[in-house]
Design a protein around this motif. Structure first.
Motif, short mmCIF file in Angstrom:
data_model
loop_
_atom_site.label_atom_id
_atom_site.label_comp_id
_atom_site.label_asym_id
_atom_site.label_seq_id
_atom_site.Cartn_x
_atom_site.Cartn_y
_atom_site.Cartn_z
N ARG A 50 0.81 -1.23 0.00
CA ARG A 50 0.00 0.00 0.00
C ARG A 50 0.83 1.27 0.00
NH1 ARG A 50 -0.10 -2.25 4.89
NH2 ARG A 50 0.23 -0.97 6.74
N THR A 51 1.96 1.30 0.72
CA THR A 51 2.77 2.53 0.74
C THR A 51 3.42 2.75 -0.63
OG1 THR A 51 4.63 1.29 1.67
CG2 THR A 51 3.20 2.45 3.22
N GLU A 52 3.87 1.66 -1.26
CA GLU A 52 4.46 1.79 -2.59
C GLU A 52 3.42 2.19 -3.62
OE1 GLU A 52 5.56 -0.39 -0.45
OE2 GLU A 52 7.63 0.31 -0.39
N ILE A 53 2.22 1.66 -3.49
CA ILE A 53 1.14 2.01 -4.43
C ILE A 53 0.81 3.49 -4.31
CG2 ILE A 53 -1.30 1.64 -4.96
CD1 ILE A 53 -0.86 -1.33 -4.22
N ALA A 54 0.80 4.01 -3.08
CA ALA A 54 0.57 5.46 -2.89
C ALA A 54 1.68 6.26 -3.55
CB ALA A 54 0.48 5.78 -1.40
N LEU A 55 2.90 5.80 -3.42
CA LEU A 55 4.03 6.48 -4.07
C LEU A 55 3.90 6.41 -5.59
CD1 LEU A 55 6.84 7.84 -3.76
CD2 LEU A 55 7.82 5.53 -3.88
#
Length: 131
Positions: A50-55
């Motif tokens: 999820r954090t990478e997807i937000a990035l």
């Protein structure tokens, strides 16, 4: 006409129907497994990313995707497994639709039907194959 062609012509119609039913159950089983993967493994894998997807939503580059996936190997393997199984079932089913069942697969299904017949009503697939 060789003996294998003669074998196909003399086939019991009920056996042919039972083999088709067993093949259809196999297709449903494979798609249920793929659906199960997408409902269990994929959400967990995506949640871990999820954090990478937000990035990626803010600054999408292929380098960011590569880094994000390499930083989360289990999530990457989970998503790859879901995609791989879906692709495998699609290719398998497409081949069977376009080219028909291979002779080996047909014989394997016939052997399975004979085993189900031999075991009788105690076999879990009995009620599905012998209606």
């Amino acid at each position: 006409m060789d003996q294998s062609d003669n074998h196909v012509e003399n086939k019991d119609p009920s056996l042919t129907q039972q083999v088709q039913t067993l093949h259809q159950l196999t297709v449903y089983g494979r798609w249920c497994f793929v659906g199960f993967l997408w409902l269990t493994v994929a959400p967990v894998s995506l949640w871990n990313l999820r954090t990478e997807i937000a990035l990626w939503q803010q600054y999408f580059t292929w380098v960011a995707v590569r880094y994000g996936l390499s930083a989360h190997p289990l999530s990457t393997m989970g998503l790859a497994f879901c995609i791989g199984m879906t692709t495998a079932v699609l290719v398998w089913q497409s081949r069977n639709i376009l080219l028909g069942l291979p002779k080996e697969e047909q014989q394997r299904l016939e052997q399975q039907v004979f085993q189900i017949r031999q075991q009788g009503p105690t076999h879990p697939l009995w009620k599905w194959i012998f209606r």
